[in-house]
Design a protein around this motif. Sequence first.
Motif, PDB file in Angstrom:
ATOM      1  N   UNK A   3       5.194  16.083 -30.489  1.00 17.67           N
ATOM      2  CA  UNK A   3       4.942  16.524 -31.853  1.00 17.67           C
ATOM      3  C   UNK A   3       3.469  16.404 -32.219  1.00 17.67           C
ATOM      4  N   UNK A   4       3.088  17.208 -33.200  1.00 20.01           N
ATOM      5  CA  UNK A   4       1.808  17.060 -33.894  1.00 20.01           C
ATOM      6  C   UNK A   4       2.107  17.127 -35.384  1.00 20.01           C
ATOM      7  N   UNK A   5       1.157  16.715 -36.200  1.00 22.25           N
ATOM      8  CA  UNK A   5       1.338  16.818 -37.650  1.00 22.25           C
ATOM      9  C   UNK A   5      -0.014  17.055 -38.295  1.00 22.25           C
ATOM     10  N   UNK A   6      -0.055  18.032 -39.167  1.00 17.04           N
ATOM     11  CA  UNK A   6      -1.231  18.305 -39.982  1.00 17.04           C
ATOM     12  C   UNK A   6      -0.990  17.643 -41.334  1.00 17.04           C
ATOM     13  N   UNK A   7      -1.585  16.487 -41.545  1.00 17.99           N
ATOM     14  CA  UNK A   7      -1.318  15.690 -42.740  1.00 17.99           C
ATOM     15  C   UNK A   7      -2.038  16.252 -43.953  1.00 17.99           C
ATOM     16  N   UNK A   8      -1.271  16.441 -45.019  1.00 22.43           N
ATOM     17  CA  UNK A   8      -1.814  16.984 -46.260  1.00 22.43           C
ATOM     18  C   UNK A   8      -2.157  15.866 -47.241  1.00 22.43           C
ATOM     19  N   UNK A   9      -3.018  16.187 -48.178  1.00 23.75           N
ATOM     20  CA  UNK A   9      -3.368  15.263 -49.246  1.00 23.75           C
ATOM     21  C   UNK A   9      -2.196  15.200 -50.221  1.00 23.75           C
ATOM     22  N   UNK A  10      -1.547  14.034 -50.282  1.00 21.98           N
ATOM     23  CA  UNK A  10      -0.356  13.892 -51.112  1.00 21.98           C
ATOM     24  C   UNK A  10      -0.569  13.111 -52.388  1.00 21.98           C
ATOM     25  N   UNK A  11      -1.793  13.100 -52.910  1.00 25.78           N
ATOM     26  CA  UNK A  11      -2.069  12.289 -54.095  1.00 25.78           C
ATOM     27  C   UNK A  11      -1.170  12.641 -55.279  1.00 25.78           C
ATOM     28  N   UNK A  12      -0.820  13.909 -55.444  1.00 24.51           N
ATOM     29  CA  UNK A  12       0.031  14.289 -56.572  1.00 24.51           C
ATOM     30  C   UNK A  12       1.438  14.676 -56.143  1.00 24.51           C
ATOM     31  N   UNK A  13       1.755  14.535 -54.858  1.00 22.29           N
ATOM     32  CA  UNK A  13       3.037  15.027 -54.353  1.00 22.29           C
ATOM     33  C   UNK A  13       4.212  14.339 -55.033  1.00 22.29           C
ATOM     34  N   UNK A  14       4.140  13.015 -55.170  1.00 21.48           N
ATOM     35  CA  UNK A  14       5.258  12.293 -55.760  1.00 21.48           C
ATOM     36  C   UNK A  14       5.209  12.254 -57.284  1.00 21.48           C
ATOM     37  N   UNK A  15       4.238  12.945 -57.878  1.00 22.46           N
ATOM     38  CA  UNK A  15       4.325  13.281 -59.302  1.00 22.46           C
ATOM     39  C   UNK A  15       5.335  14.415 -59.516  1.00 22.46           C
ATOM     40  N   UNK A  16       5.443  15.283 -58.524  1.00 23.82           N
ATOM     41  CA  UNK A  16       6.210  16.528 -58.644  1.00 23.82           C
ATOM     42  C   UNK A  16       7.523  16.510 -57.882  1.00 23.82           C
ATOM     43  N   UNK A  17       7.602  15.680 -56.866  1.00 27.34           N
ATOM     44  CA  UNK A  17       8.702  15.637 -55.902  1.00 27.34           C
ATOM     45  C   UNK A  17      10.060  15.481 -56.585  1.00 27.34           C
ATOM     46  N   UNK A  18      10.959  16.461 -56.361  1.00 23.35           N
ATOM     47  CA  UNK A  18      12.343  16.396 -56.848  1.00 23.35           C
ATOM     48  C   UNK A  18      12.433  16.384 -58.370  1.00 23.35           C
ATOM     49  N   UNK A  19      11.480  17.013 -59.048  1.00 22.44           N
ATOM     50  CA  UNK A  19      11.482  17.026 -60.509  1.00 22.44           C
ATOM     51  C   UNK A  19      11.467  18.459 -61.040  1.00 22.44           C
ATOM     52  N   UNK A  20      11.679  18.627 -62.364  1.00 25.95           N
ATOM     53  CA  UNK A  20      11.528  19.955 -62.959  1.00 25.95           C
ATOM     54  C   UNK A  20      10.114  20.507 -62.858  1.00 25.95           C
ATOM     55  N   UNK A  21       9.137  19.638 -62.551  1.00 26.06           N
ATOM     56  CA  UNK A  21       7.741  20.079 -62.433  1.00 26.06           C
ATOM     57  C   UNK A  21       7.413  20.706 -61.080  1.00 26.06           C
ATOM     58  N   UNK A  22       8.378  20.787 -60.172  1.00 30.91           N
ATOM     59  CA  UNK A  22       8.123  21.416 -58.873  1.00 30.91           C
ATOM     60  C   UNK A  22       8.209  22.928 -59.034  1.00 30.91           C
ATOM     61  N   UNK A  23       7.108  23.501 -59.500  1.00 33.75           N
ATOM     62  CA  UNK A  23       7.048  24.925 -59.812  1.00 33.75           C
ATOM     63  C   UNK A  23       5.773  25.548 -59.244  1.00 33.75           C
ATOM     64  N   UNK A  24       5.743  26.861 -59.201  1.00 29.21           N
ATOM     65  CA  UNK A  24       4.692  27.596 -58.500  1.00 29.21           C
ATOM     66  C   UNK A  24       3.293  27.290 -59.012  1.00 29.21           C
TER      67      UNK A  24
END
Length: 475
Positions: free
Chosen positions: A414-435
Amino acid sequence: MKSIIATAAALILAGHAFAQDSFELDPAQAATAEALVAEALESDLAWSIVESLTTEVGPRMPGSEAEVRARAWGEALGQSLSFDRVTIEPFTMPFWDRGELEISITSPYTQALHGSALGGSGASPRSGPVESDVVYFRDINALTAVADGSLEGKIVFVDGDAMVATQTGAGYGPANNRRRIGWQHAERAGADAIVVRSVGSDFHRNPHTGMISSMDGEWANIPVIAISNPDADHLRRLHHTGAPLAMQIRATAGWHGDVTSGNVVLDIVGSELPDEIVLIGGHLDSWDLGTGAIDDGAGIAITVAAAELIARLPERPRRTIRVVMFGAEEVGLLGARAYAQQHAEEVGNHVLATESDFGAGRIWQLVSNVDAAANPAIDAVGQIIAPLGILRGGSNVPGGGPDIIPLAMAGVPTVRLNQDGMDYFDLHHTPDDTLDKIDPEALAQNVAAYAALVYLAANMDVEFRTPAEEAAAEE
């Protein structure tokens, strides 16, 4: 002085060893990879894909009618692009629906709370309300210590702390324990329901949904609810006043039998080694509170767009490039497990795998888990994508992404291209997960990195598996 000279000599020798182990890319392939990067940065294909998915299909609850429409969308997308083969691979899964939820404080006063039933939650009795005194637990560890039957007729509230936002999302696993296993201890102790602080780093009044963990194949018989971080803070303050705390919950969540889900598989067939597969992808399903743009419409868009840019080249790559739109990831990696089972006989042909499933933030690091002899080749890929602001990270890092876990366990590198997740868990699984949460330029940077990585992996004359894994795959 001697120590300085010795250190310098060691560095020279280390540099010499690295030079001996370095990997030189084919100049034509390097030039093509760089051209793909440049093209990807100017392309809006990924944006068009995620806009289409989130707008035309919307939320895509695993096992639901919306996920059926999503598979049809994925199939049509693959057929409209330059892929050689488009396949839907069905599998059977149990379907859980969140139903309706009403949750409020009833003592010391009445106040509605913002909550969400967690995946696998049970309903309140006969779909009527449960009203009980609340027993407060500061964290999941405090709840695990309770005696069997000691919470009869009570509603449990498990507090905890809001996650600290980090680039890597490092706090998610520990915080997630209250969501995953809290119900097991509440039900063991006889509670009527359990409420937990949402697993997220934001302070919006949005609940974060997600899946609980089954226990010996069994799911909760009681309501299992996550409330927003501000509401959890409010309950904590009320608890500290010493006033009697009570709550009312009406939940209709539950299981509704088996349904058909599936993975959508898009192939660019290799010109020389068609049976060897470089696999990338994301998951097509999403929770239903938002439109699944960040989790994981972005991952679908990034990987499909990267593969499409490669497919438009004058010649097919040496190996097959496969994009998998995994189904039913949110409820337990069901599509990933089905793929690994359905392709068990050819798992040895999967030469490298990775997934985009951490939002749409900029990629900042490349990590890998391949044979040591293949690390210089991954280093060479890192040099191609370094101008995108991507660092070469660890060379023995398990992972590849959630849906890659079953393949990695079967020995796929495997390889992984790690993204900057500073705000990911602000949005994760919430109504704010929008375009609107997706930055088009960051999305394009992701596509550029994936296009270069996947193109080179599909063309380099490199064995990514360790010899032991290769021998096991051939048995």
